[in-house]
Write an enzyme that holds these catalytic residues in place. Structure first.
Site, PDB file in Angstrom:
ATOM      1  N   ALA A 151    -127.438  59.006  44.530  1.00 52.07           N
ATOM      2  CA  ALA A 151    -127.305  58.310  45.815  1.00 52.07           C
ATOM      3  C   ALA A 151    -127.945  59.186  46.901  1.00 52.07           C
ATOM      4  CB  ALA A 151    -125.831  58.063  46.127  1.00 52.07           C
ATOM      5  N   ASN A 153    -126.549  60.286  49.890  1.00 57.22           N
ATOM      6  CA  ASN A 153    -125.739  61.008  50.886  1.00 57.22           C
ATOM      7  C   ASN A 153    -125.673  62.516  50.659  1.00 57.22           C
ATOM      8  OD1 ASN A 153    -124.209  60.526  48.611  1.00 57.22           O
ATOM      9  ND2 ASN A 153    -122.297  60.287  49.739  1.00 57.22           N
ATOM     10  N   PRO A 177    -133.767  60.662  41.875  1.00 56.68           N
ATOM     11  CA  PRO A 177    -133.018  60.682  43.140  1.00 56.68           C
ATOM     12  C   PRO A 177    -133.120  59.330  43.823  1.00 56.68           C
ATOM     13  CG  PRO A 177    -135.109  61.865  43.370  1.00 56.68           C
ATOM     14  CD  PRO A 177    -135.029  61.414  41.949  1.00 56.68           C
ATOM     15  N   GLU A 179    -134.361  56.636  46.284  1.00 58.56           N
ATOM     16  CA  GLU A 179    -135.701  56.432  46.841  1.00 58.56           C
ATOM     17  C   GLU A 179    -135.779  56.895  48.297  1.00 58.56           C
ATOM     18  OE1 GLU A 179    -133.567  54.454  45.429  1.00 58.56           O
ATOM     19  OE2 GLU A 179    -133.727  52.347  46.033  1.00 58.56           O
ATOM     20  N   LEU A 244    -126.437  50.906  24.010  1.00 60.90           N
ATOM     21  CA  LEU A 244    -125.162  51.633  23.894  1.00 60.90           C
ATOM     22  C   LEU A 244    -125.183  53.007  24.553  1.00 60.90           C
ATOM     23  CD1 LEU A 244    -123.655  50.811  20.394  1.00 60.90           C
ATOM     24  CD2 LEU A 244    -122.848  50.131  22.636  1.00 60.90           C
ATOM     25  N   GLU A 250    -120.045  57.326  39.001  1.00 60.56           N
ATOM     26  CA  GLU A 250    -119.379  57.870  40.202  1.00 60.56           C
ATOM     27  C   GLU A 250    -119.675  56.878  41.325  1.00 60.56           C
ATOM     28  OE1 GLU A 250    -117.401  60.263  40.575  1.00 60.56           O
ATOM     29  OE2 GLU A 250    -117.660  61.443  38.759  1.00 60.56           O
ATOM     30  N   GLY A 252    -118.158  53.888  44.515  1.00 58.06           N
ATOM     31  CA  GLY A 252    -117.654  53.897  45.889  1.00 58.06           C
ATOM     32  C   GLY A 252    -116.138  53.971  45.999  1.00 58.06           C
ATOM     33  N   CYS A 284    -118.335  59.225  49.715  1.00 62.34           N
ATOM     34  CA  CYS A 284    -117.687  58.249  48.833  1.00 62.34           C
ATOM     35  C   CYS A 284    -116.166  58.371  48.826  1.00 62.34           C
ATOM     36  CB  CYS A 284    -118.209  58.416  47.421  1.00 62.34           C
ATOM     37  SG  CYS A 284    -118.089  60.122  46.858  1.00 62.34           S
ATOM     38  N   GLU A 389    -115.835  48.998  51.686  1.00 60.01           N
ATOM     39  CA  GLU A 389    -116.417  50.312  51.954  1.00 60.01           C
ATOM     40  C   GLU A 389    -117.512  50.157  53.012  1.00 60.01           C
ATOM     41  OE1 GLU A 389    -119.072  52.149  49.010  1.00 60.01           O
ATOM     42  OE2 GLU A 389    -118.030  54.042  49.333  1.00 60.01           O
ATOM     43  N   LYS A 459    -110.051  52.758  38.450  1.00 59.71           N
ATOM     44  CA  LYS A 459    -110.400  51.363  38.760  1.00 59.71           C
ATOM     45  C   LYS A 459    -111.923  51.213  38.985  1.00 59.71           C
ATOM     46  CE  LYS A 459    -106.908  50.728  41.873  1.00 59.71           C
ATOM     47  NZ  LYS A 459    -105.885  50.018  42.648  1.00 59.71           N
ATOM     48  N   GLU A 466    -116.979  64.234  36.857  1.00 62.11           N
ATOM     49  CA  GLU A 466    -117.967  65.286  37.064  1.00 62.11           C
ATOM     50  C   GLU A 466    -117.217  66.583  37.363  1.00 62.11           C
ATOM     51  OE1 GLU A 466    -120.888  63.480  39.932  1.00 62.11           O
ATOM     52  OE2 GLU A 466    -122.107  63.546  38.117  1.00 62.11           O
TER      53      GLU A 466
HETATM   54  P1  NAD Z   1    -126.951  52.499  45.329  1.00 60.08           P
HETATM   55  O1  NAD Z   1    -126.019  52.028  44.291  1.00 60.08           O
HETATM   56  O2  NAD Z   1    -127.688  51.511  46.130  1.00 60.08           O
HETATM   57  O3  NAD Z   1    -128.079  53.424  44.666  1.00 60.08           O
HETATM   58  C1  NAD Z   1    -127.750  54.582  43.922  1.00 60.08           C
HETATM   59  C2  NAD Z   1    -128.879  54.914  42.982  1.00 60.08           C
HETATM   60  O4  NAD Z   1    -128.907  53.948  41.937  1.00 60.08           O
HETATM   61  C3  NAD Z   1    -130.271  54.892  43.611  1.00 60.08           C
HETATM   62  O5  NAD Z   1    -131.012  55.956  43.070  1.00 60.08           O
HETATM   63  C4  NAD Z   1    -130.830  53.550  43.173  1.00 60.08           C
HETATM   64  O6  NAD Z   1    -132.240  53.534  43.109  1.00 60.08           O
HETATM   65  C5  NAD Z   1    -130.213  53.406  41.800  1.00 60.08           C
HETATM   66  N1  NAD Z   1    -130.008  52.042  41.314  1.00 60.08           N
HETATM   67  C6  NAD Z   1    -129.542  50.989  41.996  1.00 60.08           C
HETATM   68  N2  NAD Z   1    -129.421  49.924  41.191  1.00 60.08           N
HETATM   69  C7  NAD Z   1    -129.807  50.313  39.963  1.00 60.08           C
HETATM   70  C8  NAD Z   1    -129.911  49.671  38.688  1.00 60.08           C
HETATM   71  N3  NAD Z   1    -129.574  48.398  38.528  1.00 60.08           N
HETATM   72  N4  NAD Z   1    -130.333  50.397  37.637  1.00 60.08           N
HETATM   73  C9  NAD Z   1    -130.668  51.699  37.778  1.00 60.08           C
HETATM   74  N5  NAD Z   1    -130.619  52.351  38.954  1.00 60.08           N
HETATM   75  C10 NAD Z   1    -130.185  51.675  40.034  1.00 60.08           C
HETATM   76  O7  NAD Z   1    -126.114  53.497  46.236  1.00 60.08           O
HETATM   77  P2  NAD Z   1    -126.561  54.262  47.560  1.00 60.08           P
HETATM   78  O8  NAD Z   1    -126.678  53.262  48.655  1.00 60.08           O
HETATM   79  O9  NAD Z   1    -127.707  55.164  47.252  1.00 60.08           O
HETATM   80  O10 NAD Z   1    -125.288  55.207  47.820  1.00 60.08           O
HETATM   81  C11 NAD Z   1    -124.134  54.777  48.448  1.00 60.08           C
HETATM   82  C12 NAD Z   1    -123.055  54.449  47.440  1.00 60.08           C
HETATM   83  O11 NAD Z   1    -122.877  55.541  46.555  1.00 60.08           O
HETATM   84  C13 NAD Z   1    -121.712  54.219  48.097  1.00 60.08           C
HETATM   85  O12 NAD Z   1    -121.070  53.110  47.510  1.00 60.08           O
HETATM   86  C14 NAD Z   1    -120.946  55.490  47.775  1.00 60.08           C
HETATM   87  O13 NAD Z   1    -119.561  55.363  47.771  1.00 60.08           O
HETATM   88  C15 NAD Z   1    -121.475  55.842  46.438  1.00 60.08           C
HETATM   89  N6  NAD Z   1    -121.292  57.278  46.172  1.00 60.08           N
HETATM   90  C16 NAD Z   1    -120.372  57.660  45.228  1.00 60.08           C
HETATM   91  C17 NAD Z   1    -120.130  59.004  44.979  1.00 60.08           C
HETATM   92  C18 NAD Z   1    -119.143  59.459  43.941  1.00 60.08           C
HETATM   93  O14 NAD Z   1    -119.212  60.603  43.521  1.00 60.08           O
HETATM   94  N7  NAD Z   1    -118.202  58.650  43.510  1.00 60.08           N
HETATM   95  C19 NAD Z   1    -120.841  59.974  45.699  1.00 60.08           C
HETATM   96  C20 NAD Z   1    -121.769  59.550  46.647  1.00 60.08           C
HETATM   97  C21 NAD Z   1    -121.985  58.199  46.878  1.00 60.08           C
END
Ligand code: NAD
Length: 493
Positions: A151, A153, A177, A179, A244, A250, A252, A284, A389, A459, A466
Site C-alpha cells: 500500500a 501509506n 509497491p 503505483e 492455490l 493485511e 483495512g 490502517c 474506513e 475478521k 506479520e
Molecule cells: P489498495 O488495496 O488499493 O492497493 C494496495 C496494493 O494492492 C497496491 O499495490 C495495488 O496496486 C494492489 N492491488 C489492488 N488490487 C489488486 C488486485 N486485484 N490484485 C493484485 N494487486 C492489487 O490499497 P491502498 O489504497 O494502496 O492502501 C490503503 C488501504 O491499505 C487501506 O484500506 C488500509 O487500511 C490498508 N492498509 C493495511 C495495512 C495493514 O497492515 N493491515 C497497512 C497499511 C494499509
C-alpha cells in the site's frame, strides 16, 4: 521530467534499461502536485524475467546457511540506517507525510524489521520426535518465490516487513509497491544488492494493480502477501485460488479506542491524537472510533480540542510539521465527502474539516491534498463516518455508559484489525481486551507496533500475521521426515 529521473523495475540486481515497449505513467509530490517522476510499468516480459531471475536467485539463496543470510541482511539494515535522511526525504516526496515521521519511524522501523529477521535466520529449525527405535524430524523450508504487494501509506516499512522474513527464511521475493509510492522499495532493491543479496532474490516491479494481478495468477509464485484494502484482499484471495496461493492479507480497519472514566486523561488524549492524526490519519490500525465514558467526555474533549488546534499543518519537509498532505487530491475528495456526510448525518463538527488557507509564501501547497485534523462528537454507531474506513484525519468521538455496552458496540464492525483500552483498573483492562475481536490490541497506549509482536487482523481485516516469530510460519513450509531404523513391518507374504 520531474524531481526524480524516470524509474524502471529492479530485476536481477539491476534497473531495467528504458524501453518504448512499456506504458509510462507519472507520480506526483502530494503536497504540491509537482510531477515527481515518470514510471515505466512492468510488462508481461518484465514479469517473466523477474520470475526467471527469482528462480535462479532462490536456488543460491535457499542453499546458503541461515547465519550467512543473516549477515547479509544485517548489512542491508546498516545501509538503511546510514541513509535514513535521504530515504526519509524520498518517502516524503512519495507520500506527503511529515519528514519528522519518516526519519523517526518509517525508515528505522524498516531497518528494525530487517535486523530482527536477520537475527532469526540462523535459528530456524525443525523438531525431532523419538519413536523408540525410529524417529521423525521436521525441516522448516522456504516456500520458493513469494510476491509482496504494498500500500502507499508506509512504502518502505511495508516492503521491509515482507522482504525481511521472506529473505531470512531463504525465499526469493518479487515486490510490487503501490503505483503511487514506488521509490523507496526500488532503493531497498539496490541496498539489498549492495549488501550482498544475490541477484534475483529481491526484485521490484513497478506498476499498478494489473501487475499485481499477474503476480497473483502466476503459477511459479507460491505465496502472496498484500497490504491493502479489504476489496483488494478479497479479489486477490479469489484470484489466488486458481493456483492455490498461500496468502497473507493485511487489510483495512475501523478500530475502537475505549477510554474509561478512570483513565489518565492526558495520556488518553495523546493516544487519541496519535491514533487519528499520525500520517494524516492514513494508518490502517487507527483508532478512529473513540469511545469516551460519558462522565469524562467534557474534560476529554476540552483537552483534545486544544491540542488538536495546536497541530502544525504544513510543509512536509519542515521538521516542525505535524500534519502533512494526504496521498492525492482524489483521496482528499474522498475524505472531504466523509466530512460532509458526517455533518449531514448529524455528527457535531468540533474542529477541522477544512482545506487550510495558505498564505502567499506557501501558495505552492494550494495544489496539495491537505485537510485539517477533524474531530466529530455526538456520533452514533450507524453514521457512515463511524462505520467506514476513511483513511484520513477524521476522528469520531462516541459516548458510552458501561463496559458491557461499549464492548458490544466496539465489536459491531466487520473489521477487526486493532483495539485500545484506557483504564487504571488492571482487571478491567485485561477483561475488556480479551473481549475485543481484533488482532492487535493496546492497553494504555495506541499504535505501537514493535517488531517482536505479531501484527494482523481478525475478521475482514486480514489473514495471517506479520512481524515476530509468527511471520516465520507464513514464509516457510514444514516437511516431516520419518526415518526407519529397523526393518519394514509388512503384512504381505
Ligand atoms: P489498495 O488495496 O488499493 O492497493 C494496495 C496494493 O494492492 C497496491 O499495490 C495495488 O496496486 C494492489 N492491488 C489492488 N488490487 C489488486 C488486485 N486485484 N490484485 C493484485 N494487486 C492489487 O490499497 P491502498 O489504497 O494502496 O492502501 C490503503 C488501504 O491499505 C487501506 O484500506 C488500509 O487500511 C490498508 N492498509 C493495511 C495495512 C495493514 O497492515 N493491515 C497497512 C497499511 C494499509
Amino acid at each position: 521530467m520531474g524531481i526524480f529521473k524516470r524509474q524502471t523495475s529492479f530485476i536481477n540486481g539491476k534497473f531495467l534499461p528504458s524501453s518504448s515497449k512499456r506504458n509510462v505513467v507519472t507520480t506526483s509530490y502530494p503536497a504540491t502536485g509537482e510531477i515527481l517522476c515518470e514510471l515505466e510499468e512492468a510488462n508481461l516480459e518484465d514479469i517473466a524475467y523477474a520470475v526467471e531471475s527469482a528462480e535462479k536467485g532462490f536456488r543460491i539463496w535457499s542453499k546458503m546457511k541461515g547465519a550467512e543470510r543473516g549477515r547479509i541482511l544485517l548489512r542491508a539494515a546498516h545501509l538503511l540506517r546510514e541513509r535514513v535522511n535521504s530515504l526519509a526525504e524520498i518517502e516524503v516526496y512519495d507520500t506527503g507525510k511529515p519528514i519528522s515521521e519518516a526519519v523517526s519511524v518509517d525508515i528505522p522501523s524498516a531497518a528494525e524489521a530487517i535486523e530482527y529477521f536477520a537475527g532469526l535466520a540462523s535459528s530456524l529449525h525443525g523438531d525431532h520426535f523419538d519413536l523408540g527405535k525410529s524417529f521423525v524430524y521436521t525441516r522448516r523450508e522456504p516456500i520458493g518465490i513469494c510476491a509482496g504487494i504494498g500500500a502507499w501509506n508506509y512504502p518502505l516499512q511495508i516492503a521491509s516487513w515482507k522482504a525481511a522474513p521472506a529473505l531470512a527464511c531463504g525465499n526469493a521475493m518479487i515486490f510490487k509497491p503501490s503505483e503511487l509510492t514506488p521509490l523507496t522499495a526500488l532503493k531497498l532493491g539496490e541496498i539489498f544488492t549492495e549488501a550482498g543479496v544475490p541477484d534475483g532474490v529481491f526484485n521490484v516491479l513497478v506498476g499498478g494493480r494489473e501487475v499485481g494481478k499477474e503476480l497473483v495468477r502466476h503459477k511459479k509464485i507460491s505465496k502472496i502477501s498484500i497490504t491493502g484494502s479489504v476489496p483488494s484482499g478479497k479479489a486477490i484471495m479469489a484470484e489466488g485460488a486458481a493456483t492455490l496461493k498461500k496468502i497473507t492479507l493485511e487489510l483495512g480497519g475501523k478500530s475502537p479506542l475505549i477510554i474509561f472514566d478512570d483513565a489518565k486523561l492526558d495520556s488518553a488524549v495523546s493516544a487519541s491524537l496519535l491514533a487519528n492524526f499520525y500520517t494524516q490519519g492514513e494508518v490502517c490500525s487507527n483508532g478512529t472510533r473513540v469511545f469516551v465514558h460519558e462522565s469524562v467526555q467534557k474534560a476529554f474533549l476540552e483537552k483534545l480540542l486544544s491540542r488538536t488546534r495546536n497541530l502544525k499543518i504544513g510543509d512536509p519537509m519542515d521538521l516542525s510539521t505535524h500534519v502533512g498532505s494526504l496521498i492525492s487530491r482524489e483521496h482528499l475528495e474522498k475524505v472531504m465527502r466523509y466530512v460532509k456526510l458526517g455533518k449531514e448525518e448529524g455528527a457535531k463538527l468540533l474542529c477541522g474539516g477544512e482545506i487550510p488557507s495558505w498564505e502567499e509564501k506557501e501558495a505552492r501547497f494550494r495544489k496539495g491534498a491537505f485537510i485539517e485534523p477533524t474531530v466529530f462528537s455526538e456520533c452514533d454507531d450507524k453514521m457512515t463516518i463511524v462505520k467506514e474506513e476513511i483513511f484520513g484525519p477524521v476522528m469520531s468521538v462516541l459516548s458510552f455508559k458501561n463496559e458491557e455496552e461499549v464492548i458490544e458496540r466496539a465489536n459491531d464492525t466487520e473489521f477487526g484489525l486493532s483495539a485500545g483500552v484506557f483504564t487504571q483498573d488492571i482487571t478491567r483492562a485485561h477483561r475488556v481486551i480479551a473481549e475485543m475481536q481484533a488482532g492487535t490490541c493496546w492497553i494504555n497506549n495506541y499504535n505501537i507496533t514493535p517488531i517482536e509482536a505479531p501484527f494482523g487482523g481478525y475478521k475482514y481485516s486480514g489473514i495471517g500475521r506479520e512481524n515476530s516469530l509468527a511471520a516465520i510460519e507464513h514464509y516457510t513450509q514444514l516437511k516431516s521426515v520419518y526415518v526407519e531404523m529397523g526393518e519394514v513391518d509388512c503384512p504381505y507374504p
